[in-house]
Design an enzyme around this catalytic site. Sequence first.
Site, PDB file in Angstrom:
ATOM      1  N   THR A  62       0.834  -1.146   0.146  1.00 18.52           N
ATOM      2  CA  THR A  62       0.093   0.075   0.157  1.00 18.52           C
ATOM      3  C   THR A  62       0.974   1.124   0.127  1.00 18.52           C
ATOM      4  OG1 THR A  62      -1.613  -1.229   1.161  1.00 18.52           O
ATOM      5  CG2 THR A  62      -1.897   1.248   1.198  1.00 18.52           C
ATOM      6  N   THR A  63       1.973   1.135   0.647  1.00 17.79           N
ATOM      7  CA  THR A  63       2.762   2.318   0.791  1.00 17.79           C
ATOM      8  C   THR A  63       3.576   2.667  -0.498  1.00 17.79           C
ATOM      9  OG1 THR A  63       3.380   1.882   3.143  1.00 17.79           O
ATOM     10  CG2 THR A  63       4.984   3.280   1.950  1.00 17.79           C
ATOM     11  N   TYR A  82     -13.332  -1.541   0.613  1.00 17.87           N
ATOM     12  CA  TYR A  82     -14.331  -0.881   0.160  1.00 17.87           C
ATOM     13  C   TYR A  82     -15.494  -1.794   0.281  1.00 17.87           C
ATOM     14  CZ  TYR A  82     -17.338   2.309  -2.682  1.00 17.87           C
ATOM     15  OH  TYR A  82     -18.399   3.054  -2.662  1.00 17.87           O
ATOM     16  N   TYR A  89      -3.141  -9.832   5.225  1.00 13.79           N
ATOM     17  CA  TYR A  89      -2.628  -8.360   5.414  1.00 13.79           C
ATOM     18  C   TYR A  89      -4.157  -7.464   6.060  1.00 13.79           C
ATOM     19  CZ  TYR A  89      -1.183  -3.335   5.122  1.00 13.79           C
ATOM     20  OH  TYR A  89      -0.599  -2.185   5.522  1.00 13.79           O
ATOM     21  N   ARG A 117      -7.566   1.229   6.476  1.00 12.83           N
ATOM     22  CA  ARG A 117      -7.679   1.420   4.908  1.00 12.83           C
ATOM     23  C   ARG A 117      -8.751   0.838   4.253  1.00 12.83           C
ATOM     24  NH1 ARG A 117      -3.319   4.107   2.434  1.00 12.83           N
ATOM     25  NH2 ARG A 117      -1.578   4.521   3.850  1.00 12.83           N
ATOM     26  N   LYS A 173       0.263 -10.199   8.297  1.00 14.59           N
ATOM     27  CA  LYS A 173       0.686  -8.804   8.783  1.00 14.59           C
ATOM     28  C   LYS A 173      -0.541  -8.087   9.458  1.00 14.59           C
ATOM     29  CE  LYS A 173       2.156  -4.096   7.026  1.00 14.59           C
ATOM     30  NZ  LYS A 173       2.554  -3.376   5.657  1.00 14.59           N
ATOM     31  N   ILE A 190       6.820  -5.294   9.162  1.00 16.01           N
ATOM     32  CA  ILE A 190       7.028  -4.912   7.844  1.00 16.01           C
ATOM     33  C   ILE A 190       6.703  -3.380   7.941  1.00 16.01           C
ATOM     34  CG2 ILE A 190       5.839  -4.738   5.347  1.00 16.01           C
ATOM     35  CD1 ILE A 190       5.093  -7.830   5.763  1.00 16.01           C
TER      36      ILE A 190
END
Length: 292
Positions: A46-47, A109, A135, A140, A164, A206
């Site tokens: 995502t980063t 979403y 994850y 988010r 994660k 992470i």
Amino acid sequence: MEQLRGSGVALVTPFKANESIDWNALEKLIDHVINGGIDYVVSLGTTGETPTLSAEEKLDIIKFTFEKVNKRIPVVVGIGDYNTRDVVKRLETCPLDEAIAVLSVAPYYSKPSQEGIFQHYKAIAQASPKPVILYNVPGRTGRNMTADTTLRLAHEVENIVAMKEASGDMVQCMQIIKDKPKDFLVISGDDALALPQLACGMDGVISVAANYFAADFSAMVKAALANNIPAARALHYKLHEAFDLMFAENNPAGIKAFLQHGGLMEQAFRLPVVPVSSGLNEKIKAYLDKNK
């Protein structure tokens, strides 16, 4: 999967002012984190601003990362979406021969039920040629993956090897650690909570912060995993103010401000991400000047 113990870094995607990918900066960043002692890198997390990257750019970044890492440390590739069929298709076509594992974010979403999350990951694990890392990042995705769902996947789906966990819920984290299979790894996704989570029994981190603070962050993780809590605590508090500044407005805008001030890349983005405010930018610069 013991290679996933320790410190991983979710690499940012450097851009130029014209919004093209800055390949020279990405190569410099890869060398920076490896030289800082990071144990493995995550490409297209995502980063890495993956929602703004085209399918072709994602393939180019994967190939470039493999080439520049050059097997010095393992590479994990991020492949996740809210469309299960699309994830399965990408798993079948992405060049993953040199990857150690796939990191797949929980579907976002659409806010599926816990059963929907379970079936999503089961389908991904069955299609993936590499081990899968779950994850959970509800801040988010809009939906928390509960400890019960995580443990069900860990116990029932063979190709799922790690999690994660970035819910920020310490009770949930401890439940997963307590009841997980012996060889299932639990990895922190919260830089500011990494030390207490490692002390509770997590297997590594992470990190976003390690893009810039590779040496200090990797040293903190190593100390914590060696049960040298005083040394790890000293490094945690050394970085504590940086964590607050880094995530005050947006990730990866915060970490890119640190990286720009450190001479590693420009503060360049693709909308809807924008640079940090001028006030925060000055605070970050002042922090770095104070801690040279």
